[in-house]
Design a protein around this motif. Structure first.
Motif, PDB file in Angstrom:
ATOM      1  N   LYS A  53      47.030  41.282  38.081  1.00  0.00           N
ATOM      2  CA  LYS A  53      46.981  41.585  39.517  1.00  0.00           C
ATOM      3  C   LYS A  53      47.855  40.600  40.291  1.00  0.00           C
ATOM      4  O   LYS A  53      48.591  40.985  41.190  1.00  0.00           O
ATOM      5  CB  LYS A  53      45.539  41.502  40.045  1.00  0.00           C
ATOM      6  CG  LYS A  53      44.675  42.661  39.643  1.00  0.00           C
ATOM      7  CD  LYS A  53      43.277  42.467  40.224  1.00  0.00           C
ATOM      8  CE  LYS A  53      42.329  43.555  39.793  1.00  0.00           C
ATOM      9  NZ  LYS A  53      40.951  43.286  40.245  1.00  0.00           N
ATOM     10  N   TRP A  54      47.735  39.320  39.914  1.00  0.00           N
ATOM     11  CA  TRP A  54      48.512  38.297  40.610  1.00  0.00           C
ATOM     12  C   TRP A  54      50.007  38.556  40.437  1.00  0.00           C
ATOM     13  O   TRP A  54      50.766  38.497  41.405  1.00  0.00           O
ATOM     14  CB  TRP A  54      48.140  36.900  40.082  1.00  0.00           C
ATOM     15  CG  TRP A  54      48.637  35.801  40.974  1.00  0.00           C
ATOM     16  CD1 TRP A  54      47.945  35.184  41.977  1.00  0.00           C
ATOM     17  CD2 TRP A  54      49.942  35.193  40.956  1.00  0.00           C
ATOM     18  NE1 TRP A  54      48.744  34.243  42.584  1.00  0.00           N
ATOM     19  CE2 TRP A  54      49.976  34.222  41.977  1.00  0.00           C
ATOM     20  CE3 TRP A  54      51.084  35.389  40.180  1.00  0.00           C
ATOM     21  CZ2 TRP A  54      51.095  33.443  42.242  1.00  0.00           C
ATOM     22  CZ3 TRP A  54      52.214  34.617  40.451  1.00  0.00           C
ATOM     23  CH2 TRP A  54      52.213  33.646  41.467  1.00  0.00           C
ATOM     24  N   MET A  56      51.212  41.417  42.592  1.00  0.00           N
ATOM     25  CA  MET A  56      51.379  41.012  43.995  1.00  0.00           C
ATOM     26  C   MET A  56      52.617  40.124  44.147  1.00  0.00           C
ATOM     27  O   MET A  56      53.358  40.242  45.120  1.00  0.00           O
ATOM     28  CB  MET A  56      50.126  40.284  44.502  1.00  0.00           C
ATOM     29  CG  MET A  56      48.889  41.161  44.571  1.00  0.00           C
ATOM     30  SD  MET A  56      49.116  42.725  45.478  1.00  0.00           S
ATOM     31  CE  MET A  56      49.296  42.141  47.141  1.00  0.00           C
ATOM     32  N   LYS A  70      47.348  44.657  51.690  1.00  0.00           N
ATOM     33  CA  LYS A  70      46.923  43.802  50.575  1.00  0.00           C
ATOM     34  C   LYS A  70      47.891  42.634  50.381  1.00  0.00           C
ATOM     35  O   LYS A  70      47.482  41.518  50.091  1.00  0.00           O
ATOM     36  CB  LYS A  70      46.834  44.611  49.271  1.00  0.00           C
ATOM     37  CG  LYS A  70      45.591  45.444  49.149  1.00  0.00           C
ATOM     38  CD  LYS A  70      45.547  46.121  47.778  1.00  0.00           C
ATOM     39  CE  LYS A  70      44.292  46.951  47.631  1.00  0.00           C
ATOM     40  NZ  LYS A  70      44.233  47.632  46.327  1.00  0.00           N
ATOM     41  N   TRP A 119      47.028  38.736  50.465  1.00  0.00           N
ATOM     42  CA  TRP A 119      47.310  37.965  49.254  1.00  0.00           C
ATOM     43  C   TRP A 119      48.154  36.729  49.582  1.00  0.00           C
ATOM     44  O   TRP A 119      47.872  35.636  49.099  1.00  0.00           O
ATOM     45  CB  TRP A 119      48.023  38.862  48.242  1.00  0.00           C
ATOM     46  CG  TRP A 119      48.341  38.191  46.936  1.00  0.00           C
ATOM     47  CD1 TRP A 119      47.516  38.049  45.868  1.00  0.00           C
ATOM     48  CD2 TRP A 119      49.584  37.567  46.574  1.00  0.00           C
ATOM     49  NE1 TRP A 119      48.168  37.385  44.856  1.00  0.00           N
ATOM     50  CE2 TRP A 119      49.427  37.078  45.260  1.00  0.00           C
ATOM     51  CE3 TRP A 119      50.808  37.385  47.228  1.00  0.00           C
ATOM     52  CZ2 TRP A 119      50.454  36.409  44.593  1.00  0.00           C
ATOM     53  CZ3 TRP A 119      51.828  36.724  46.565  1.00  0.00           C
ATOM     54  CH2 TRP A 119      51.643  36.237  45.260  1.00  0.00           C
ATOM     55  N   ARG A 122      46.085  34.061  51.128  1.00  0.00           N
ATOM     56  CA  ARG A 122      45.287  33.358  50.105  1.00  0.00           C
ATOM     57  C   ARG A 122      46.140  32.339  49.354  1.00  0.00           C
ATOM     58  O   ARG A 122      45.699  31.219  49.095  1.00  0.00           O
ATOM     59  CB  ARG A 122      44.666  34.350  49.118  1.00  0.00           C
ATOM     60  CG  ARG A 122      43.348  34.918  49.578  1.00  0.00           C
ATOM     61  CD  ARG A 122      42.560  35.570  48.444  1.00  0.00           C
ATOM     62  NE  ARG A 122      43.293  36.555  47.676  1.00  0.00           N
ATOM     63  CZ  ARG A 122      43.495  37.822  48.063  1.00  0.00           C
ATOM     64  NH1 ARG A 122      43.017  38.249  49.207  1.00  0.00           N
ATOM     65  NH2 ARG A 122      44.171  38.656  47.297  1.00  0.00           N
ATOM     66  N   GLN A 123      47.373  32.729  49.005  1.00  0.00           N
ATOM     67  CA  GLN A 123      48.245  31.791  48.273  1.00  0.00           C
ATOM     68  C   GLN A 123      48.539  30.570  49.137  1.00  0.00           C
ATOM     69  O   GLN A 123      48.564  29.448  48.642  1.00  0.00           O
ATOM     70  CB  GLN A 123      49.551  32.465  47.829  1.00  0.00           C
ATOM     71  CG  GLN A 123      49.381  33.705  46.973  1.00  0.00           C
ATOM     72  CD  GLN A 123      48.290  33.605  45.937  1.00  0.00           C
ATOM     73  OE1 GLN A 123      48.316  32.744  45.071  1.00  0.00           O
ATOM     74  NE2 GLN A 123      47.308  34.501  46.021  1.00  0.00           N
TER      75      GLN A 123
END
Length: 196
Positions: free
Chosen positions: A65-66, A69, A94, A98, A101-102
């Motif tokens: 998933k990472w 993205m 999304k 994302w 978050r990073q």
């Protein structure tokens, strides 16, 4: 693999690598063989010679998933020439979440080293607070320059109907100046246009 490293600055090839699916599978296999002690020693040496990343960017589904993205972020950068994805990015909400978050992981130093390396390889802006603030400030300064060209002064009313944001911004700059909170570079720029 060497060509990939030359291009990307790392050896963290996603398992599902659309540009070269065989390479993604091959890299994954080398890691598995290495972990089970079944990789030929000369191959280990060859891979070590290019600083091969034995653990990839993480584990399992989470890593997949990472990496998906991350690929979207790479595409965003190719299109927009930066990694400043808005938090509320309508085209891909999304991705916006994302990226935030990073950045949060980056600020608190909890970004996995290989993920950090991948993000750095595309000039990811980890802490945008200063950069975004600078870009907003510069944009408002340009509006003030335009105002001065038209009105021959910088005395923008605080409640300026034609551009309310500019009126408030000018008021804030004066207030920051009076409180000695105006950054020196900004003061120089404002002085350069004879800011009142």
């Amino acid at each position: 693999m060497v060509e990939y490293k030359n291009q990307h600055g790392n050896t963290i090839v996603p398992q599902r690598y659309d540009e070269d699916p065989k390479l993604g599978i091959w890299v994954s296999k080398q890691r598995c063989l290495y972990k089970t002690d079944k990789l030929n020693p000369n191959r280990v040496d060859l891979l070590k010679s290019i600083d091969f990343e034995w653990n990839g960017a993480g584990k399992g589904i989470d890593n997949e998933k990472w990496m998906n993205m991350f690929q979207k972020l790479v595409e965003y950068k190719e299109q927009h020439k930066n990694t400043l994805v808005p938090q509320r990015y309508d085209e891909d909400p999304k991705l916006g979440r994302w990226v935030i978050r990073q950045r949060n992981y980056y600020r608190v130093d909890k970004l996995l080293p290989n993920r950090y390396a991948l993000l750095k390889s595309i000039d990811f802006t980890g802490d945008t607070r200063g950069k975004v603030d600078y870009e907003k400030w510069t944009s408002m300064f340009q509006r003030l320059v335009e105002y001065k060209k038209e009105h021959k002064n910088t005395k923008v009313p605080q409640q300026y109907d034609e551009d309310p944001k500019l009126g408030m911004w000018v008021h804030t700059q004066r207030s920051n100046y009076q409180k000695d909170k105006l950054l020196p570079k900004r003061l120089v720029l404002l002085n350069s246009i004879d800011f009142t």
